[in-house]
Each structure stands twice: as C-alpha cells, then as structure tokens.
Write a protein that holds these residues in place. Structure first.
Motif, PDB file in Angstrom:
ATOM      1  N   ALA A   1       0.834  -1.205   0.000  1.00  0.00           N
ATOM      2  CA  ALA A   1       0.000   0.000   0.000  1.00  0.00           C
ATOM      3  C   ALA A   1       0.868   1.253   0.000  1.00  0.00           C
ATOM      4  O   ALA A   1       0.600   2.220  -0.714  1.00  0.00           O
ATOM      5  CB  ALA A   1      -0.934  -0.004   1.212  1.00  0.00           C
ATOM      6  N   MET A   2       1.943   1.239   0.794  1.00  0.00           N
ATOM      7  CA  MET A   2       2.822   2.408   0.852  1.00  0.00           C
ATOM      8  C   MET A   2       3.531   2.645  -0.470  1.00  0.00           C
ATOM      9  O   MET A   2       3.750   3.777  -0.889  1.00  0.00           O
ATOM     10  CB  MET A   2       3.853   2.230   1.970  1.00  0.00           C
ATOM     11  N   SER A   3       3.896   1.566  -1.159  1.00  0.00           N
ATOM     12  CA  SER A   3       4.668   1.710  -2.399  1.00  0.00           C
ATOM     13  C   SER A   3       3.822   2.196  -3.558  1.00  0.00           C
ATOM     14  O   SER A   3       4.346   2.616  -4.579  1.00  0.00           O
ATOM     15  CB  SER A   3       5.307   0.365  -2.770  1.00  0.00           C
ATOM     16  N   ARG A   4       2.490   2.161  -3.418  1.00  0.00           N
ATOM     17  CA  ARG A   4       1.618   2.579  -4.526  1.00  0.00           C
ATOM     18  C   ARG A   4       1.507   4.089  -4.648  1.00  0.00           C
ATOM     19  O   ARG A   4       1.072   4.597  -5.666  1.00  0.00           O
ATOM     20  CB  ARG A   4       0.208   2.005  -4.328  1.00  0.00           C
ATOM     21  N   HIS A   5       1.853   4.812  -3.608  1.00  0.00           N
ATOM     22  CA  HIS A   5       1.616   6.259  -3.594  1.00  0.00           C
ATOM     23  C   HIS A   5       2.915   7.033  -3.792  1.00  0.00           C
ATOM     24  O   HIS A   5       3.972   6.627  -3.309  1.00  0.00           O
ATOM     25  CB  HIS A   5       0.967   6.678  -2.275  1.00  0.00           C
ATOM     26  N   LEU A   6       2.802   8.165  -4.474  1.00  0.00           N
ATOM     27  CA  LEU A   6       3.956   9.017  -4.709  1.00  0.00           C
ATOM     28  C   LEU A   6       3.823  10.385  -4.053  1.00  0.00           C
ATOM     29  O   LEU A   6       4.804  11.088  -3.871  1.00  0.00           O
ATOM     30  CB  LEU A   6       4.177   9.191  -6.219  1.00  0.00           C
ATOM     31  N   GLU A   7       2.590  10.773  -3.690  1.00  0.00           N
ATOM     32  CA  GLU A   7       2.400  12.055  -3.022  1.00  0.00           C
ATOM     33  C   GLU A   7       2.694  11.893  -1.528  1.00  0.00           C
ATOM     34  O   GLU A   7       2.254  10.927  -0.896  1.00  0.00           O
ATOM     35  CB  GLU A   7       0.959  12.532  -3.202  1.00  0.00           C
ATOM     36  N   VAL A   8       3.421  12.851  -0.953  1.00  0.00           N
ATOM     37  CA  VAL A   8       3.818  12.753   0.454  1.00  0.00           C
ATOM     38  C   VAL A   8       2.609  12.585   1.363  1.00  0.00           C
ATOM     39  O   VAL A   8       2.601  11.725   2.254  1.00  0.00           O
ATOM     40  CB  VAL A   8       4.638  13.996   0.871  1.00  0.00           C
ATOM     41  N   ARG A   9       1.570  13.401   1.152  1.00  0.00           N
ATOM     42  CA  ARG A   9       0.391  13.328   2.015  1.00  0.00           C
ATOM     43  C   ARG A   9      -0.256  11.949   1.930  1.00  0.00           C
ATOM     44  O   ARG A   9      -0.664  11.382   2.953  1.00  0.00           O
ATOM     45  CB  ARG A   9      -0.613  14.411   1.600  1.00  0.00           C
ATOM     46  N   ASP A  10      -0.339  11.392   0.733  1.00  0.00           N
ATOM     47  CA  ASP A  10      -0.933  10.056   0.564  1.00  0.00           C
ATOM     48  C   ASP A  10      -0.088   8.995   1.266  1.00  0.00           C
ATOM     49  O   ASP A  10      -0.615   8.061   1.870  1.00  0.00           O
ATOM     50  CB  ASP A  10      -1.064   9.711  -0.920  1.00  0.00           C
ATOM     51  N   VAL A  11       1.229   9.131   1.175  1.00  0.00           N
ATOM     52  CA  VAL A  11       2.111   8.167   1.840  1.00  0.00           C
ATOM     53  C   VAL A  11       1.931   8.234   3.350  1.00  0.00           C
ATOM     54  O   VAL A  11       1.839   7.198   4.034  1.00  0.00           O
ATOM     55  CB  VAL A  11       3.589   8.435   1.454  1.00  0.00           C
ATOM     56  N   LEU A  12       1.866   9.441   3.904  1.00  0.00           N
ATOM     57  CA  LEU A  12       1.681   9.590   5.348  1.00  0.00           C
ATOM     58  C   LEU A  12       0.383   8.941   5.810  1.00  0.00           C
ATOM     59  O   LEU A  12       0.352   8.215   6.817  1.00  0.00           O
ATOM     60  CB  LEU A  12       1.679  11.072   5.727  1.00  0.00           C
ATOM     61  N   LYS A  13      -0.696   9.190   5.081  1.00  0.00           N
ATOM     62  CA  LYS A  13      -1.995   8.621   5.452  1.00  0.00           C
ATOM     63  C   LYS A  13      -1.964   7.098   5.372  1.00  0.00           C
ATOM     64  O   LYS A  13      -2.542   6.408   6.215  1.00  0.00           O
ATOM     65  CB  LYS A  13      -3.080   9.188   4.539  1.00  0.00           C
ATOM     66  N   THR A  14      -1.284   6.559   4.358  1.00  0.00           N
ATOM     67  CA  THR A  14      -1.206   5.107   4.201  1.00  0.00           C
ATOM     68  C   THR A  14      -0.387   4.485   5.322  1.00  0.00           C
ATOM     69  O   THR A  14      -0.746   3.425   5.851  1.00  0.00           O
ATOM     70  CB  THR A  14      -0.583   4.757   2.834  1.00  0.00           C
ATOM     71  N   ILE A  15       0.710   5.124   5.699  1.00  0.00           N
ATOM     72  CA  ILE A  15       1.535   4.606   6.802  1.00  0.00           C
ATOM     73  C   ILE A  15       0.716   4.526   8.084  1.00  0.00           C
ATOM     74  O   ILE A  15       0.721   3.516   8.796  1.00  0.00           O
ATOM     75  CB  ILE A  15       2.765   5.513   7.018  1.00  0.00           C
ATOM     76  N   VAL A  16      -0.007   5.599   8.387  1.00  0.00           N
ATOM     77  CA  VAL A  16      -0.765   5.658   9.639  1.00  0.00           C
ATOM     78  C   VAL A  16      -1.885   4.611   9.646  1.00  0.00           C
ATOM     79  O   VAL A  16      -2.075   3.885  10.633  1.00  0.00           O
ATOM     80  CB  VAL A  16      -1.330   7.081   9.836  1.00  0.00           C
ATOM     81  N   ALA A  17      -2.638   4.539   8.563  1.00  0.00           N
ATOM     82  CA  ALA A  17      -3.737   3.565   8.495  1.00  0.00           C
ATOM     83  C   ALA A  17      -3.195   2.139   8.562  1.00  0.00           C
ATOM     84  O   ALA A  17      -3.779   1.271   9.233  1.00  0.00           O
ATOM     85  CB  ALA A  17      -4.535   3.779   7.210  1.00  0.00           C
ATOM     86  N   SER A  18      -2.069   1.877   7.885  1.00  0.00           N
ATOM     87  CA  SER A  18      -1.481   0.533   7.891  1.00  0.00           C
ATOM     88  C   SER A  18      -0.997   0.160   9.281  1.00  0.00           C
ATOM     89  O   SER A  18      -1.192  -0.981   9.732  1.00  0.00           O
ATOM     90  CB  SER A  18      -0.313   0.464   6.901  1.00  0.00           C
ATOM     91  N   ALA A  19      -0.363   1.101   9.980  1.00  0.00           N
ATOM     92  CA  ALA A  19       0.142   0.820  11.329  1.00  0.00           C
ATOM     93  C   ALA A  19      -1.006   0.520  12.287  1.00  0.00           C
ATOM     94  O   ALA A  19      -0.933  -0.424  13.090  1.00  0.00           O
ATOM     95  CB  ALA A  19       0.957   2.013  11.828  1.00  0.00           C
ATOM     96  N   ARG A  20      -2.079   1.314  12.224  1.00  0.00           N
ATOM     97  CA  ARG A  20      -3.212   1.094  13.140  1.00  0.00           C
ATOM     98  C   ARG A  20      -3.869  -0.261  12.888  1.00  0.00           C
ATOM     99  O   ARG A  20      -4.193  -0.993  13.837  1.00  0.00           O
ATOM    100  CB  ARG A  20      -4.250   2.206  12.983  1.00  0.00           C
ATOM    101  N   GLU A  21      -4.031  -0.606  11.610  1.00  0.00           N
ATOM    102  CA  GLU A  21      -4.645  -1.901  11.281  1.00  0.00           C
ATOM    103  C   GLU A  21      -3.723  -3.057  11.647  1.00  0.00           C
ATOM    104  O   GLU A  21      -4.165  -4.065  12.190  1.00  0.00           O
ATOM    105  CB  GLU A  21      -4.969  -1.936   9.786  1.00  0.00           C
ATOM    106  N   LEU A  22      -2.457  -2.891  11.371  1.00  0.00           N
ATOM    107  CA  LEU A  22      -1.490  -3.962  11.604  1.00  0.00           C
ATOM    108  C   LEU A  22      -1.378  -4.323  13.077  1.00  0.00           C
ATOM    109  O   LEU A  22      -1.292  -5.495  13.447  1.00  0.00           O
ATOM    110  CB  LEU A  22      -0.123  -3.511  11.071  1.00  0.00           C
ATOM    111  N   LEU A  23      -1.409  -3.307  13.948  1.00  0.00           N
ATOM    112  CA  LEU A  23      -1.248  -3.563  15.381  1.00  0.00           C
ATOM    113  C   LEU A  23      -2.556  -3.493  16.151  1.00  0.00           C
ATOM    114  O   LEU A  23      -2.554  -3.530  17.381  1.00  0.00           O
ATOM    115  CB  LEU A  23      -0.238  -2.576  15.977  1.00  0.00           C
ATOM    116  N   ASP A  24      -3.686  -3.358  15.426  1.00  0.00           N
ATOM    117  CA  ASP A  24      -5.014  -3.409  16.033  1.00  0.00           C
ATOM    118  C   ASP A  24      -5.156  -2.389  17.171  1.00  0.00           C
ATOM    119  O   ASP A  24      -5.480  -2.728  18.316  1.00  0.00           O
ATOM    120  CB  ASP A  24      -5.306  -4.822  16.551  1.00  0.00           C
ATOM    121  N   ALA A  25      -4.920  -1.127  16.839  1.00  0.00           N
ATOM    122  CA  ALA A  25      -5.021  -0.044  17.820  1.00  0.00           C
ATOM    123  C   ALA A  25      -6.208   0.846  17.476  1.00  0.00           C
ATOM    124  O   ALA A  25      -6.673   0.892  16.337  1.00  0.00           O
ATOM    125  CB  ALA A  25      -3.740   0.777  17.827  1.00  0.00           C
TER     126      ALA A  25
END
Length: 381
Positions: free
Chosen positions: A18-42
């Motif tokens: 998911a992170m590698s699909r985006h090139l815009e900084v804002r999109d990358v930041l949002k993807t990192i945050v959403a992925s981290a929350r889902e990955l660690l179930d927070a």
C-alpha cells in the motif's frame, strides 16, 4: 508475533504494498498511519513530520473523525513524548501515557489515550517523523501495556519501510517541482521569442508607415493597418503565455475546474472559439492529472498558434476508472508520419512522453486540410 506468523506476514506485506503505490507525500503519510493502526489493532494512530520551528509541518491521524479532529484545534508542538521520540530518537512503550512524567496534557476534545507505542522514523541519522499508536484493542495485563515487544518489533519494520516510502515521495515531489520550473522556463523563453519577433515587426512596419505618410498616404494607411494587426497578435501572445505560466491550481481546484478556467481565458484571448466540456470525471492520481493538463496545454498551443483553427474543442470524460482527454480543432492539419520523421515538431514526442509517464496512451489523428484530433487516456488509480 502477536498476530501469528501467517497473518502477520500477510498484513505486513499488504501494508508495504500500500505504501509503495503512492507518490504524493500526504498520501504516503496517510497510508503509513492507516497501515500501522490496522497492523497492530489499535484505536488510534498518528504520524508527525517535524518542521524547523518546534512544531509539525504535517500531522496525520487515523481513528479520529474529521469533526473531532477539527475540534482538537491546532497541530501539536514538539513536546512531551513526541519530543522524546524526535530528539532522543528512541522508541517508547508505555502502560499509561498519562502517568509518564513528560506528559503535558492535551486539548479538551482530544480522545483519551492510555497504553502507548511510539517510535521515530529515520532516514539514516535524520529523524523525519514520529509514528505512534494508542489504545490497543486487547485485554491489558494488570498494570501493563497492551502493546508487546513483538508489536514494537513489527512497528519498527514498518517504520523502516515507511522511511523509504516517505523519502521516495519527497524525491518525487522535488522532481515534479523541478519539472514545473523547467516548463515555466521553456514557456518564458517562448514568450520572449514570440513577443520579440512581433514587436520587431511592429517597429519596422511603424517606421515604414512614418516614411510613407507624406509621399504615399495610401500605402502609409495600409502599413498602419498592419501595425494594428501586429499589435493585436502581440497582445494575444502575451495573454496566452501568461495563462500558461500561471501555476496550475490542481491541488486546490482539481483538473476539471483548472482546465475550464484556462480554456475560458484562451477563448477570450484568441480569435478562435475555444470550448470545454467535462463529464463524470472523478479525482485522479496527481501525476495523471498533471500529465493531462500539460498535454491539453501543449495541444491547445499548437492548435491556436500554428493550425489556423477557427474552433478548438476540449472534452474530458470518464472512461472506466480513468479518463480520456480529447482536443479537436478544425485547422490546417498535418501528416503525422511526416511529423514523426521530423522529430519533436509540435511537441508530439513530449506529449507522448507525458502520457506514457502517467501510465496512459496518446493517439493523434490528422491530415492536411482535415484538422487534428489528439486523444489521451489514463487508467486512473
């Protein structure tokens, strides 16, 4: 790991893709945050990118509604736990963030955070962000933190790849800025050449008219009429160049509104009729929107300055998940095969490169005396 080997590996793989699909900084930041929350179930996740003034240039959250985020107020400063992650560059895993001596409170509308896991995102020795999670969705051990050492290790892996994705996104945006600067430089050069030629002709024609006023008033009148024509053409060149040099308001207005505005100005600036229609086009990836805009500008430049067209029509329509741009003129046309042999005439190579770079295709239909149709299609995101 907390999620089990198979599910954990699949989740990490999904997050990295998911992170590698985006090139815009804002999109990358949002993807990192959403992925981290889902990955660690927070319940909550956030990522802050520091500025040089003790605050955050960007701060992205996940798990907080838009209304709640607005109610929280201004972006946080670099203090307390956030400052520790940024300046001491170490991870933090706390059973209750409110009990930590560095805790300095939060705004009234802020959600209540308890257990906490945070760590810096590093690019070499530079800390480029702080990523943290709060309120693990699990049964907490007595007096302990819901986040485990395995969670911390997993988030560390994610942060390493997040640093790569964020750095690549910054490089991409910098590359875009340089491309835009080069484009503006090229257009400025064109403006200088085109207007200089017109003004030079204008001066020569005016001088000829002045010499003829006494001995041949009739010819002098003709020369003065030519002066008026050249002055009008110079004004058209200036207006068109100003439109092209103006930064495209894609981020604020979107592709359809930006195209419509530019075409309305071109319609006023040129004797040819220039029209635009957009139908059902949804937001596209930024790289595709920019490529469509640049191809439209290049095609309009050709039609209005070289083809002698009386009418140029631009349409932008939805096609599947993407869009198709079509520029049609009733001008003099040309032989596309001859143009291909001639190299970069009319900017066709540049337009094809832009289309290809955005994952799209470009087709050109033309013939001498038959006008021209340029069509670009992009797949969407």
């Amino acid at each position: 790991m907390s999620h089990g080997p198979r599910s954990g590996l699949a989740a990490v793989s999904s997050a990295l893709l998911a992170m590698s699909r985006h090139l815009e900084v804002r999109d990358v930041l949002k993807t990192i945050v959403a992925s981290a929350r889902e990955l660690l179930d927070a319940q909550y996740a956030a990522l802050g990118v520091p500025d040089d003034h003790g605050g955050f240039a960007q701060f992205v959250v996940d798990g907080v509604s838009e209304e709640q985020w607005k109610a929280i107020g201004p972006l946080p400063r670099q203090h307390g736990i956030l400052a520790a992650m940024l300046h001491e560059a170490r991870s933090e895993r706390l059973a209750d963030v409110r009990q930590d001596p560095r805790f300095e409170g939060w705004p009234k509308a802020h959600p209540d955070l308890v257990d906490f896991l945070g760590l810096p995102i590093r690019d070499g020795d530079e800390v480029i962000g702080a990523l943290f999670l709060a309120n693990k969705n699990c049964e907490r051990p007595e007096g302990g933190c819901g986040f485990t050492e395995d969670d911390e290790e997993l988030l560390g892996i994610l942060a390493q790849h997040a640093a790569i994705a964020l750095t690549n996104a910054r490089l991409y945006e910098r590359s875009r800025e340089l491309t835009i600067a080069e484009e503006r430089s090229r257009l400025a050069h064109e403006l200088h050449d085109a207007v200089s030629q017109k003004l030079f002709s204008l001066r020569l024609t005016a001088q000829a008219a002045a010499r003829l006023v006494d001995r041949d008033p009739s010819r002098a009148k003709g020369e003065l009429q030519q002066v008026a024509v050249l002055a009008a053409e110079a004004a058209d060149e200036l207006r068109a160049a100003v439109v092209e040099l103006r930064p495209a308001a894609l981020d604020e207005d979107g592709l359809v509104a930006t195209l419509r505005t530019q075409i309305q100005v071109l319609d006023r600036a040129h004797s040819a009729r220039v029209t635009f229609a957009g139908h059902g086009v949804k937001a596209l990836p930024a790289s595709q929107e920019e490529a469509l805009l640049r191809v439209a500008q290049e095609a309009l430049h050709n039609a209005l300055r070289h083809s002698g067209a009386g009418h140029v029509d631009v349409t932008l329509d939805r096609r599947g998940g993407g869009a198709v741009l079509r520029i049609t003129d009733d001008g003099s046309g040309f032989d596309p095969s001859a143009v291909r042999r001639a190299g970069r005439h009319l900017g066709l190579v540049s337009m094809r490169d832009r289309a290809s770079g955005a994952g799209g295709t470009l087709t050109v239909e033309s013939a001498p005396g038959k006008g021209t149709v340029i069509e670009m299609e992009v797949p969407g995101g």
